[in-house]
Design an enzyme around this catalytic site. Structure first.
Site, PDB file in Angstrom:
ATOM      1  N   LYS A  40       0.329  -0.892   0.261  1.00  0.00           N
ATOM      2  CA  LYS A  40       0.149  -0.037  -0.192  1.00  0.00           C
ATOM      3  C   LYS A  40       0.738   1.483   0.335  1.00  0.00           C
ATOM      4  O   LYS A  40       2.445   1.169   0.306  1.00  0.00           O
ATOM      5  CB  LYS A  40      -1.040  -0.145   1.113  1.00  0.00           C
ATOM      6  CG  LYS A  40      -0.167  -0.284   2.367  1.00  0.00           C
ATOM      7  CD  LYS A  40      -0.730  -0.317   3.897  1.00  0.00           C
ATOM      8  CE  LYS A  40      -0.502  -0.286   5.091  1.00  0.00           C
ATOM      9  NZ  LYS A  40      -1.299  -1.006   6.124  1.00  0.00           N
ATOM     10  N   TYR A 261      15.980  30.304   7.645  1.00  0.00           N
ATOM     11  CA  TYR A 261      15.377  31.437   8.305  1.00  0.00           C
ATOM     12  C   TYR A 261      15.401  30.717   9.827  1.00  0.00           C
ATOM     13  O   TYR A 261      15.601  29.491  10.614  1.00  0.00           O
ATOM     14  CB  TYR A 261      13.619  29.973   7.610  1.00  0.00           C
ATOM     15  CG  TYR A 261      13.404  30.243   6.706  1.00  0.00           C
ATOM     16  CD1 TYR A 261      13.246  30.976   6.055  1.00  0.00           C
ATOM     17  CD2 TYR A 261      13.395  29.447   5.276  1.00  0.00           C
ATOM     18  CE1 TYR A 261      12.997  32.243   4.638  1.00  0.00           C
ATOM     19  CE2 TYR A 261      13.040  29.568   4.376  1.00  0.00           C
ATOM     20  CZ  TYR A 261      12.993  30.740   3.624  1.00  0.00           C
ATOM     21  OH  TYR A 261      12.672  30.902   2.437  1.00  0.00           O
TER      22      TYR A 261
HETATM   23  C1  LIG Z   1      -0.080  -1.850   6.854  1.00  0.00           C
HETATM   24  C2  LIG Z   1      -0.747  -3.111   7.702  1.00  0.00           C
HETATM   25  C3  LIG Z   1       0.258  -3.778   7.271  1.00  0.00           C
HETATM   26  C4  LIG Z   1       1.899  -3.925   7.344  1.00  0.00           C
HETATM   27  O1  LIG Z   1       2.395  -3.641   8.606  1.00  0.00           O
HETATM   28  P1  LIG Z   1       3.273  -3.411   8.770  1.00  0.00           P
HETATM   29  O2  LIG Z   1       3.852  -3.002  10.386  1.00  0.00           O
HETATM   30  O3  LIG Z   1       3.981  -1.966   7.896  1.00  0.00           O
HETATM   31  O4  LIG Z   1       4.161  -4.614   8.663  1.00  0.00           O
HETATM   32  C5  LIG Z   1      -0.352  -5.408   7.943  1.00  0.00           C
HETATM   33  N1  LIG Z   1      -1.807  -5.797   7.663  1.00  0.00           N
HETATM   34  C6  LIG Z   1      -2.485  -4.249   7.624  1.00  0.00           C
HETATM   35  C7  LIG Z   1      -4.002  -5.468   7.874  1.00  0.00           C
HETATM   36  C8  LIG Z   1      -2.156  -3.461   7.148  1.00  0.00           C
HETATM   37  O5  LIG Z   1      -3.220  -2.544   7.149  1.00  0.00           O
END
Ligand SMILES: *Cc1c(COP(=O)(O)O)cnc(C)c1O
Length: 365
Positions: A40, A261
């Protein structure tokens, strides 16, 4: 002066070999579990399609959050299972899910009603989400039996129903909340025939009893630790992204003069200052404090003054011989992103997912 075309400005170099290496490390931890690679958010900023193609022959499938991400994968010819981790957000998306053979999570009553009522060309592979203590998504303990029954009776759902949950505190030293989540999960799932999945990265590293049929690594695939105060290398994983830029100015700077800045950093010596073509407009955290490590020509130097939109400044030291065009690494190999995150008061998850569209990606190995 170097000619502009050769300069490396705001480039993310993604090492596909490191990605495969991390996958193998993870698979070796959970030998008997399938691996759903979580890609994702543009594969945590690494490139959705490139990461999917690199892992396609190893992973059981892929996990994404948005339907658009899943459709992009199918359009690119990815055939493996793809799980929508939060399911669909409206009933009309179920048709696309069915046609594209996507798998979905069902976490609430509304999603359940939608799938019961719609007409679909083929049944959908469903993961019923159990709220075991995260209290974000999923069916509560008292709803679970009834929901499971309804899911089992729907002609739109492939049987058996798969079961999924998510840890809220698996990265923490105190194991109690995680143990409670596991026992709630075990209690409901023990005699059910479907696939079971619980562990994301922290669970994979710390909780072997959470592997079940399918693990869901995200951040560790990219070589980054999910646990505060520990870097990925500790677990044998390697940074996949190296974020690079270059010096666009090297300036003589006098003792007592401020930089940038607000004049928040003042030099206590005559020194040379390097100006780097990378700022918060590229995704470098504006909250990075003076002293945040940066690599210039392989040497660690310190951020000096506030991060600007297009630039940061570093103290190269009085004897520095660095010049315009020289390579800078913001994070990656030799400079763990976890260190930059801790100097910025951010999590590495946030840093890696907020690179902007100005970044140019290159893929090696
Ligand atoms: C994002 C997500 C993961 C992966 O999480 P990590 O901590 O990056 O390994 C796994 N399961 C779900 C449901 C998620 O939303």
């Amino acid at each position: 002066m170097v000619s502009g075309t050769g300069l490396t400005i705001a480039t993310a170099e993604v090492d596909c070999q490191a990605l495969r290496h991390n996958f193998q490390i993870i698979q070796a931890l959970a030998r008997n579990s399938e691996v759903l690679a979580i890609i994702k958010a543009h594969a945590y900023g690494h490139g959705l399609l490139e990461v999917a193609k690199t892992l396609e022959s190893f992973a059981y499938g892929f996990g994404v959050s948005r339907l658009s991400e899943a459709v992009t994968l199918r359009e690119a010819g990815i055939q493996k299972p793809i799980l929508l981790l939060e399911g669909v957000y409206s009933a009309d998306e179920l048709l696309i899910v069915s046609v594209d053979r996507l798998s979905i999570v069902i976490h609430c009553e509304e999603q359940l009603q939608d799938i019961e009522q719609v007409n679909l060309p083929q049944p959908i592979d469903v993961w019923m989400k159990l709220d075991t203590g995260m209290h974000r998504l999923g069916f509560r303990h008292e709803q679970q039996d009834r929901v499971y029954q309804r899911l089992s009776q729907s002609k739109n759902i492939k049987q058996p129903i798969n079961l999924i949950s998510h840890f809220s505190r698996a990265d923490e030293a105190d194991g109690k909340p995680t143990e409670q989540q596991l026992s709630a999960f075990n209690e409901f799932t023990k005699d059910k025939p479907g696939l079971k999945s619980f562990a994301a990265s922290a669970g994979i590293l710390k909780w072997p009893q959470s592997y079940y049929n399918m693990i869901r690594p995200g951040i560790i695939l990219y070589g980054i630790s999910p646990i505060d105060g520990i870097i990925g290398e500790t677990f044998g994983i390697k940074p996949v992204m190296t974020l690079k830029s270059c010096l666009i100015a090297v300036r003589q700077h006098k003792k007592g003069e401020p930089i940038g800045y607000g004049g928040t950093w003042v030099s206590d010596r005559d020194t040379r200052i390097g100006v780097i073509a990378f700022g918060y407009g590229d995704g470098y955290p504006r909250s990075a404090r003076s002293g945040t490590p940066v690599l210039v020509n392989g040497r660690e130097v310190a951020l000096a003054g506030r991060v600007s939109m297009d630039m940061i400044c570093v103290d190269l030291g009085p004897e520095a011989t660095d010049k315009i065009g020289d390579e800078v690494i913001l994070w990656g190999k030799q400079l763990p992103i976890e260190r930059v995150a801790s100097h910025s008061g951010l999590s590495a998850y946030e840093l890696i997912t907020r690179l902007t569209s100005r970044i140019k990606y290159t893929y090696i190995n």
